[in-house]
Scaffold this motif. Structure first.
Motif, PDB file in Angstrom:
ATOM      1  N   ASN A 152      -9.375  -5.831 -19.199  1.00 10.11           N
ATOM      2  CA  ASN A 152      -9.170  -5.061 -17.980  1.00 10.11           C
ATOM      3  C   ASN A 152      -8.837  -6.038 -16.874  1.00 10.11           C
ATOM      4  N   LYS A 153      -7.969  -5.619 -15.958  1.00  9.98           N
ATOM      5  CA  LYS A 153      -7.709  -6.488 -14.819  1.00  9.98           C
ATOM      6  C   LYS A 153      -8.289  -5.843 -13.573  1.00  9.98           C
ATOM      7  N   GLU A 154      -8.782  -6.698 -12.684  1.00  9.80           N
ATOM      8  CA  GLU A 154      -9.395  -6.190 -11.474  1.00  9.80           C
ATOM      9  C   GLU A 154      -8.381  -5.401 -10.671  1.00  9.80           C
ATOM     10  N   ALA A 155      -8.852  -4.331 -10.062  1.00 11.37           N
ATOM     11  CA  ALA A 155      -7.995  -3.454  -9.277  1.00 11.37           C
ATOM     12  C   ALA A 155      -8.796  -2.955  -8.086  1.00 11.37           C
ATOM     13  N   GLY A 156      -8.239  -2.023  -7.371  1.00 12.35           N
ATOM     14  CA  GLY A 156      -8.921  -1.444  -6.225  1.00 12.35           C
ATOM     15  C   GLY A 156      -8.714   0.058  -6.196  1.00 12.35           C
ATOM     16  N   PHE A 157      -9.403   0.701  -5.280  1.00 13.60           N
ATOM     17  CA  PHE A 157      -9.295   2.149  -5.142  1.00 13.60           C
ATOM     18  C   PHE A 157      -7.843   2.570  -4.904  1.00 13.60           C
ATOM     19  N   GLN A 158      -7.082   1.751  -4.192  1.00 11.33           N
ATOM     20  CA  GLN A 158      -5.694   2.080  -3.892  1.00 11.33           C
ATOM     21  C   GLN A 158      -4.829   2.152  -5.156  1.00 11.33           C
ATOM     22  N   ASP A 159      -5.271   1.569  -6.265  1.00  7.56           N
ATOM     23  CA  ASP A 159      -4.509   1.603  -7.518  1.00  7.56           C
ATOM     24  C   ASP A 159      -4.757   2.879  -8.318  1.00  7.56           C
ATOM     25  N   LEU A 160      -5.782   3.620  -7.962  1.00  5.79           N
ATOM     26  CA  LEU A 160      -6.143   4.850  -8.670  1.00  5.79           C
ATOM     27  C   LEU A 160      -5.226   5.987  -8.221  1.00  5.79           C
ATOM     28  N   LYS A 161      -4.696   6.750  -9.171  1.00  2.00           N
ATOM     29  CA  LYS A 161      -3.771   7.852  -8.873  1.00  2.00           C
ATOM     30  C   LYS A 161      -4.240   9.128  -9.564  1.00  2.00           C
ATOM     31  N   GLU A 162      -3.735  10.263  -9.077  1.00  4.89           N
ATOM     32  CA  GLU A 162      -4.038  11.542  -9.714  1.00  4.89           C
ATOM     33  C   GLU A 162      -3.586  11.518 -11.171  1.00  4.89           C
TER      34      GLU A 162
END
Length: 185
Positions: A152-162
């Motif tokens: 898994n690569k680190e991400a943020g809330f902004q990367d989450l989509k419907e």
């Protein structure tokens, strides 16, 4: 005459045994019964077992006495390495809503997932509010849940989509899921 009575008695016993075996708990009828119970059981009934920490020690079941939603059963949570699964349906500025993604472990050890179609009209009352803190960890999975060996690569809330699938660690409080870790793909 004794032979005839013995044959009738033997036949009656055989018929009774057949009836008992037919109504009993053969592997096929047990599997069907278990499937029915899983589908018909409420989330509270499915999640009353104690949970295990990472170190394997048992802890009290997470309480959500006022709510409808519960974390996964311990054996399923361990198999999928998450406390709850879902599919993102609605995004807000600092939280999101999911629909529950059901998971089941089959007799052969394989795991099956099910969730409503992205086109399905889900009432807001069936959506689960997911909230998180500043220290909640977000990860973008390199593959879906059926492929292994990728990280898994680190991400943020902004990367989450419907319509993305989420695997989350955390707990329920008044039917809100408070996430400490969110993996999505």
């Amino acid at each position: 005459m004794k032979l005839k009575k013995a044959m009738i008695l033997f036949g009656t016993v055989c018929i009774l045994n057949t009836m008992i075996a037919g109504c009993g708990s053969s592997p096929e009828s047990t599997a069907k019964t278990e499937e029915t119970q899983v589908e018909e059981a409420s989330p509270e009934e499915l999640n009353n077992a104690p949970l295990k920490d990472v170190d394997g020690s048992a802890e009290e079941a997470q309480e959500n006495t006022a709510g409808e939603w519960q974390v996964l059963e311990p054996d399923i949570a361990s198999a999928v390495d998450a406390d709850f699964l879902g599919k993102v349906r609605k995004m807000e500025e600092d939280s999101f809503f999911i629909v529950e993604r059901k998971v089941k472990i089959l007799d052969d050890g394989s795991i099956i997932y099910s969730s409503p179609s992205s086109d399905a009209d889900i009432p807001d009352s069936q959506l689960i509010h997911v909230v998180f803190e500043e220290d909640t960890r977000f990860y973008l999975k390199d593959t879906d849940e059926n492929e292994e060996g990728h990280g898994n690569k680190e991400a943020g809330f902004q990367d989450l989509k419907e319509h993305m699938f989420v695997e989350m660690k955390g707990s329920f409080k008044n039917d809100e899921f408070h996430a400490t870790e969110i993996r999505f793909f």
